[in-house]
Scaffold this motif. Structure first.
Motif, PDB file in Angstrom:
ATOM      1  N   MET A 246     -38.652 -26.484  26.710  1.00  0.00           N
ATOM      2  CA  MET A 246     -38.648 -27.898  27.080  1.00  0.00           C
ATOM      3  C   MET A 246     -39.312 -28.134  28.416  1.00  0.00           C
ATOM      4  N   ALA A 247     -39.120 -27.242  29.345  1.00  0.00           N
ATOM      5  CA  ALA A 247     -39.493 -27.580  30.705  1.00  0.00           C
ATOM      6  C   ALA A 247     -40.485 -26.644  31.358  1.00  0.00           C
ATOM      7  N   SER A 248     -40.942 -25.645  30.640  1.00  0.00           N
ATOM      8  CA  SER A 248     -41.784 -24.636  31.262  1.00  0.00           C
ATOM      9  C   SER A 248     -40.972 -24.061  32.413  1.00  0.00           C
ATOM     10  N   ASN A 249     -41.395 -24.214  33.639  1.00  0.00           N
ATOM     11  CA  ASN A 249     -40.616 -23.758  34.799  1.00  0.00           C
ATOM     12  C   ASN A 249     -40.434 -24.911  35.766  1.00  0.00           C
ATOM     13  N   TYR A 250     -39.634 -25.887  35.351  1.00  0.00           N
ATOM     14  CA  TYR A 250     -39.485 -27.052  36.212  1.00  0.00           C
ATOM     15  C   TYR A 250     -38.573 -26.729  37.397  1.00  0.00           C
ATOM     16  N   THR A 251     -38.801 -27.424  38.494  1.00  0.00           N
ATOM     17  CA  THR A 251     -38.015 -27.178  39.701  1.00  0.00           C
ATOM     18  C   THR A 251     -37.477 -28.450  40.330  1.00  0.00           C
ATOM     19  N   SER A 252     -38.008 -29.587  39.985  1.00  0.00           N
ATOM     20  CA  SER A 252     -37.576 -30.811  40.663  1.00  0.00           C
ATOM     21  C   SER A 252     -36.446 -31.500  39.898  1.00  0.00           C
ATOM     22  N   ILE A 253     -35.682 -32.274  40.636  1.00  0.00           N
ATOM     23  CA  ILE A 253     -34.604 -33.069  40.050  1.00  0.00           C
ATOM     24  C   ILE A 253     -35.191 -34.096  39.091  1.00  0.00           C
ATOM     25  N   THR A 254     -36.335 -34.635  39.430  1.00  0.00           N
ATOM     26  CA  THR A 254     -36.992 -35.629  38.583  1.00  0.00           C
ATOM     27  C   THR A 254     -37.312 -35.057  37.209  1.00  0.00           C
ATOM     28  N   GLU A 255     -37.796 -33.831  37.162  1.00  0.00           N
ATOM     29  CA  GLU A 255     -38.112 -33.201  35.879  1.00  0.00           C
ATOM     30  C   GLU A 255     -36.844 -33.021  35.047  1.00  0.00           C
ATOM     31  N   GLY A 256     -35.773 -32.593  35.678  1.00  0.00           N
ATOM     32  CA  GLY A 256     -34.505 -32.459  34.972  1.00  0.00           C
ATOM     33  C   GLY A 256     -34.010 -33.788  34.437  1.00  0.00           C
ATOM     34  N   ALA A 257     -34.136 -34.833  35.248  1.00  0.00           N
ATOM     35  CA  ALA A 257     -33.707 -36.173  34.833  1.00  0.00           C
ATOM     36  C   ALA A 257     -34.550 -36.671  33.660  1.00  0.00           C
ATOM     37  N   ILE A 258     -35.841 -36.402  33.687  1.00  0.00           N
ATOM     38  CA  ILE A 258     -36.714 -36.821  32.582  1.00  0.00           C
ATOM     39  C   ILE A 258     -36.301 -36.115  31.291  1.00  0.00           C
ATOM     40  N   LEU A 259     -36.011 -34.826  31.375  1.00  0.00           N
ATOM     41  CA  LEU A 259     -35.590 -34.090  30.171  1.00  0.00           C
ATOM     42  C   LEU A 259     -34.249 -34.599  29.649  1.00  0.00           C
ATOM     43  N   VAL A 260     -33.302 -34.841  30.530  1.00  0.00           N
ATOM     44  CA  VAL A 260     -32.005 -35.376  30.110  1.00  0.00           C
ATOM     45  C   VAL A 260     -32.204 -36.745  29.468  1.00  0.00           C
ATOM     46  N   GLY A 261     -33.027 -37.581  30.085  1.00  0.00           N
ATOM     47  CA  GLY A 261     -33.313 -38.905  29.515  1.00  0.00           C
ATOM     48  C   GLY A 261     -33.967 -38.813  28.142  1.00  0.00           C
ATOM     49  N   THR A 262     -34.854 -37.841  27.955  1.00  0.00           N
ATOM     50  CA  THR A 262     -35.513 -37.652  26.659  1.00  0.00           C
ATOM     51  C   THR A 262     -34.498 -37.270  25.588  1.00  0.00           C
ATOM     52  N   VAL A 263     -33.597 -36.358  25.915  1.00  0.00           N
ATOM     53  CA  VAL A 263     -32.569 -35.936  24.964  1.00  0.00           C
ATOM     54  C   VAL A 263     -31.640 -37.102  24.624  1.00  0.00           C
ATOM     55  N   ILE A 264     -31.241 -37.877  25.624  1.00  0.00           N
ATOM     56  CA  ILE A 264     -30.385 -39.044  25.386  1.00  0.00           C
ATOM     57  C   ILE A 264     -31.112 -40.070  24.524  1.00  0.00           C
ATOM     58  N   PHE A 265     -32.387 -40.292  24.796  1.00  0.00           N
ATOM     59  CA  PHE A 265     -33.183 -41.226  23.999  1.00  0.00           C
ATOM     60  C   PHE A 265     -33.183 -40.833  22.527  1.00  0.00           C
ATOM     61  N   TRP A 266     -33.487 -39.559  22.233  1.00  0.00           N
ATOM     62  CA  TRP A 266     -33.545 -39.121  20.838  1.00  0.00           C
ATOM     63  C   TRP A 266     -32.175 -39.185  20.178  1.00  0.00           C
ATOM     64  N   SER A 267     -31.153 -38.833  20.892  1.00  0.00           N
ATOM     65  CA  SER A 267     -29.802 -38.901  20.341  1.00  0.00           C
ATOM     66  C   SER A 267     -29.458 -40.348  19.971  1.00  0.00           C
ATOM     67  N   TYR A 268     -29.738 -41.269  20.886  1.00  0.00           N
ATOM     68  CA  TYR A 268     -29.470 -42.681  20.620  1.00  0.00           C
ATOM     69  C   TYR A 268     -30.324 -43.196  19.468  1.00  0.00           C
ATOM     70  N   LEU A 269     -31.613 -42.866  19.473  1.00  0.00           N
ATOM     71  CA  LEU A 269     -32.519 -43.349  18.436  1.00  0.00           C
ATOM     72  C   LEU A 269     -32.084 -42.868  17.053  1.00  0.00           C
ATOM     73  N   LEU A 270     -31.720 -41.612  16.941  1.00  0.00           N
ATOM     74  CA  LEU A 270     -31.299 -41.086  15.637  1.00  0.00           C
ATOM     75  C   LEU A 270     -30.000 -41.751  15.173  1.00  0.00           C
ATOM     76  N   ASN A 271     -29.071 -41.990  16.087  1.00  0.00           N
ATOM     77  CA  ASN A 271     -27.839 -42.696  15.724  1.00  0.00           C
ATOM     78  C   ASN A 271     -28.138 -44.138  15.331  1.00  0.00           C
ATOM     79  N   TRP A 272     -29.038 -44.796  16.043  1.00  0.00           N
ATOM     80  CA  TRP A 272     -29.417 -46.172  15.719  1.00  0.00           C
ATOM     81  C   TRP A 272     -30.077 -46.239  14.343  1.00  0.00           C
ATOM     82  N   LEU A 273     -30.990 -45.288  14.077  1.00  0.00           N
ATOM     83  CA  LEU A 273     -31.647 -45.265  12.762  1.00  0.00           C
ATOM     84  C   LEU A 273     -30.621 -45.032  11.655  1.00  0.00           C
TER      85      LEU A 273
END
Length: 183
Positions: free
Chosen positions: A67-94
Protein backbone atom coordinates in the motif's frame (compact mmCIF):
# COMPACT_ATOMS: atom_id res chain seq x y z
CA UNK A 1 22.98 18.02 21.28
CA UNK A 2 21.47 19.63 18.19
CA UNK A 3 20.00 16.25 17.06
CA UNK A 4 18.22 15.87 20.39
CA UNK A 5 15.87 18.79 19.75
CA UNK A 6 15.84 18.90 15.93
CA UNK A 7 12.50 18.11 14.26
CA UNK A 8 12.30 17.60 10.52
CA UNK A 9 8.81 19.03 9.97
CA UNK A 10 8.98 18.40 6.24
CA UNK A 11 9.60 14.67 6.76
CA UNK A 12 6.67 14.51 9.19
CA UNK A 13 4.05 16.18 7.00
CA UNK A 14 5.19 16.27 3.36
CA UNK A 15 4.57 13.02 1.45
CA UNK A 16 7.63 11.43 -0.08
CA UNK A 17 5.60 9.79 -2.87
CA UNK A 18 2.71 10.96 -5.00
CA UNK A 19 -0.67 11.32 -3.24
CA UNK A 20 -2.37 9.75 -6.27
CA UNK A 21 0.00 6.76 -6.09
CA UNK A 22 -0.88 6.31 -2.40
CA UNK A 23 -4.60 6.34 -3.19
CA UNK A 24 -4.19 3.85 -6.06
CA UNK A 25 -2.01 1.53 -3.97
CA UNK A 26 -4.40 1.69 -1.03
CA UNK A 27 -7.42 1.06 -3.26
CA UNK A 28 -5.90 -1.91 -5.08
CA UNK A 29 -4.70 -3.62 -1.91
CA UNK A 30 -8.01 -3.00 -0.08
CA UNK A 31 -10.11 -4.36 -2.94
CA UNK A 32 -7.82 -7.37 -3.43
CA UNK A 33 -7.92 -8.28 0.27
CA UNK A 34 -11.68 -7.72 0.40
CA UNK A 35 -12.16 -10.10 -2.54
CA UNK A 36 -9.90 -12.77 -1.06
CA UNK A 37 -11.58 -12.63 2.34
CA UNK A 38 -15.06 -12.63 0.80
CA UNK A 39 -14.42 -15.62 -1.45
CA UNK A 40 -12.72 -17.84 1.15
CA UNK A 41 -15.00 -19.90 3.42
CA UNK A 42 -14.14 -17.97 6.57
CA UNK A 43 -17.38 -18.07 8.54
CA UNK A 44 -16.30 -19.88 11.69
CA UNK A 45 -19.44 -19.96 13.83
CA UNK A 46 -19.35 -16.30 14.78
CA UNK A 47 -15.95 -16.41 16.44
CA UNK A 48 -12.48 -15.16 15.59
CA UNK A 49 -10.20 -18.16 15.77
CA UNK A 50 -6.43 -18.13 16.08
CA UNK A 51 -6.02 -18.94 12.38
CA UNK A 52 -8.34 -16.03 11.47
CA UNK A 53 -6.29 -13.68 13.63
CA UNK A 54 -3.07 -14.95 12.08
CA UNK A 55 -4.44 -14.35 8.58
CA UNK A 56 -5.41 -10.78 9.49
CA UNK A 57 -1.98 -10.03 10.99
CA UNK A 58 -0.13 -11.55 8.01
CA UNK A 59 -2.36 -9.72 5.55
CA UNK A 60 -1.70 -6.47 7.36
CA UNK A 61 2.05 -7.03 7.26
CA UNK A 62 2.05 -8.04 3.60
CA UNK A 63 -0.28 -5.23 2.61
CA UNK A 64 1.63 -2.51 4.43
CA UNK A 65 4.48 -2.34 1.94
CA UNK A 66 2.21 -2.90 -1.04
CA UNK A 67 0.00 0.00 0.00
CA UNK A 68 2.61 2.50 0.96
CA UNK A 69 5.96 1.49 -0.44
CA UNK A 70 8.13 3.01 2.32
CA UNK A 71 6.09 5.92 3.56
CA UNK A 72 7.39 8.01 6.44
CA UNK A 73 5.13 11.02 6.82
CA UNK A 74 1.97 11.34 8.88
CA UNK A 75 0.23 12.70 5.79
CA UNK A 76 0.91 9.49 3.86
CA UNK A 77 -0.49 7.42 6.71
CA UNK A 78 -3.58 9.63 6.89
CA UNK A 79 -4.13 9.31 3.13
CA UNK A 80 -3.95 5.51 3.35
CA UNK A 81 -6.34 5.40 6.32
CA UNK A 82 -8.72 7.73 4.46
CA UNK A 83 -8.55 5.50 1.37
CA UNK A 84 -9.42 2.39 3.39
CA UNK A 85 -12.30 4.21 5.12
CA UNK A 86 -13.56 5.48 1.76
CA UNK A 87 -13.67 1.98 0.24
CA UNK A 88 -15.28 0.50 3.34
CA UNK A 89 -17.99 3.17 3.29
CA UNK A 90 -18.50 2.92 -0.48
CA UNK A 91 -18.92 -0.85 -0.41
CA UNK A 92 -21.41 -0.61 2.48
CA UNK A 93 -23.31 2.16 0.66
CA UNK A 94 -23.43 0.10 -2.55
CA UNK A 95 -24.71 -2.87 -0.54
CA UNK A 96 -27.45 -0.66 0.87
CA UNK A 97 -28.47 0.79 -2.50
CA UNK A 98 -28.07 -2.31 -4.69
CA UNK A 99 -29.62 -5.57 -3.42
CA UNK A 100 -27.52 -7.61 -5.89
CA UNK A 101 -24.34 -6.15 -4.45
CA UNK A 102 -25.57 -6.79 -0.90
CA UNK A 103 -25.93 -10.49 -1.72
CA UNK A 104 -22.28 -10.51 -2.80
CA UNK A 105 -21.10 -8.69 0.33
CA UNK A 106 -23.27 -10.63 2.80
CA UNK A 107 -24.34 -14.07 1.69
CA UNK A 108 -27.88 -15.18 2.47
CA UNK A 109 -28.45 -17.41 5.50
CA UNK A 110 -27.40 -21.02 4.92
CA UNK A 111 -29.81 -23.70 6.13
CA UNK A 112 -27.97 -26.17 8.38
CA UNK A 113 -30.85 -28.05 10.03
CA UNK A 114 -34.36 -28.68 8.78
CA UNK A 115 -36.97 -30.50 10.86
CA UNK A 116 -34.36 -32.04 13.16
CA UNK A 117 -32.07 -33.26 10.36
CA UNK A 118 -28.66 -31.86 9.55
CA UNK A 119 -27.95 -30.85 5.98
CA UNK A 120 -24.54 -32.48 5.61
CA UNK A 121 -23.45 -30.79 2.38
CA UNK A 122 -24.02 -27.34 3.92
CA UNK A 123 -22.07 -28.31 7.04
CA UNK A 124 -19.24 -29.61 4.87
CA UNK A 125 -19.24 -26.45 2.75
CA UNK A 126 -18.71 -24.33 5.87
CA UNK A 127 -16.35 -26.87 7.50
CA UNK A 128 -18.62 -27.29 10.54
CA UNK A 129 -18.48 -30.57 12.42
CA UNK A 130 -21.51 -32.16 14.06
CA UNK A 131 -19.92 -31.52 17.46
CA UNK A 132 -19.49 -27.80 16.70
CA UNK A 133 -23.10 -27.52 15.57
CA UNK A 134 -24.38 -29.34 18.66
CA UNK A 135 -22.26 -27.07 20.85
CA UNK A 136 -23.87 -23.99 19.29
CA UNK A 137 -27.33 -25.49 19.71
CA UNK A 138 -26.69 -26.21 23.42
CA UNK A 139 -25.39 -22.66 23.91
CA UNK A 140 -28.79 -21.46 22.74
CA UNK A 141 -30.65 -23.81 25.07
CA UNK A 142 -31.47 -26.59 22.61
CA UNK A 143 -30.51 -30.03 23.88
CA UNK A 144 -31.74 -32.29 21.10
CA UNK A 145 -31.45 -31.90 17.35
CA UNK A 146 -35.00 -33.21 16.98
CA UNK A 147 -36.25 -30.02 18.69
CA UNK A 148 -34.86 -27.84 15.90
CA UNK A 149 -37.32 -26.89 13.18
CA UNK A 150 -34.79 -24.70 11.31
CA UNK A 151 -31.22 -23.61 11.97
CA UNK A 152 -29.40 -21.14 9.76
CA UNK A 153 -25.84 -19.91 9.60
CA UNK A 154 -26.10 -16.16 9.23
CA UNK A 155 -23.68 -14.03 7.21
CA UNK A 156 -21.77 -13.08 10.37
CA UNK A 157 -21.18 -16.74 11.27
CA UNK A 158 -23.76 -16.93 14.05
CA UNK A 159 -26.38 -19.64 14.06
CA UNK A 160 -30.03 -18.70 14.41
CA UNK A 161 -32.41 -21.40 15.58
CA UNK A 162 -36.15 -21.84 15.28
CA UNK A 163 -37.38 -24.64 17.50
CA UNK A 164 -40.50 -26.69 17.00
CA UNK A 165 -42.18 -24.98 19.93
CA UNK A 166 -41.13 -21.42 18.97
CA UNK A 167 -43.77 -18.75 19.31
CA UNK A 168 -44.43 -16.67 16.18
CA UNK A 169 -42.60 -13.35 16.30
CA UNK A 170 -44.25 -11.33 13.59
CA UNK A 171 -47.84 -10.40 12.95
CA UNK A 172 -47.67 -12.20 9.60
CA UNK A 173 -46.55 -15.42 11.32
CA UNK A 174 -49.35 -15.02 13.88
CA UNK A 175 -51.94 -14.55 11.10
CA UNK A 176 -50.71 -17.67 9.31
CA UNK A 177 -50.91 -19.62 12.57
CA UNK A 178 -54.41 -18.29 13.30
CA UNK A 179 -55.62 -19.25 9.80
CA UNK A 180 -54.25 -22.76 10.19
CA UNK A 181 -55.95 -23.10 13.61
CA UNK A 182 -59.34 -22.10 12.17
CA UNK A 183 -59.41 -24.88 9.57
Amino acid sequence: MNKLFFIDWQAIFVPSISVLELIIRGSLVYLALFSVLRLLPSRQLGTLGITDLLVVVLFAEAAQNAMASNYTSITEGAILVGTVIFWSYLLNWLGYKLPQFQRFMNPPPLLLVKNGRMIERHLQRELITEDELMSKLRQQGVEFLADVKLAYMEADGRISIITSDSKPNSIAEQKVELKSDVH
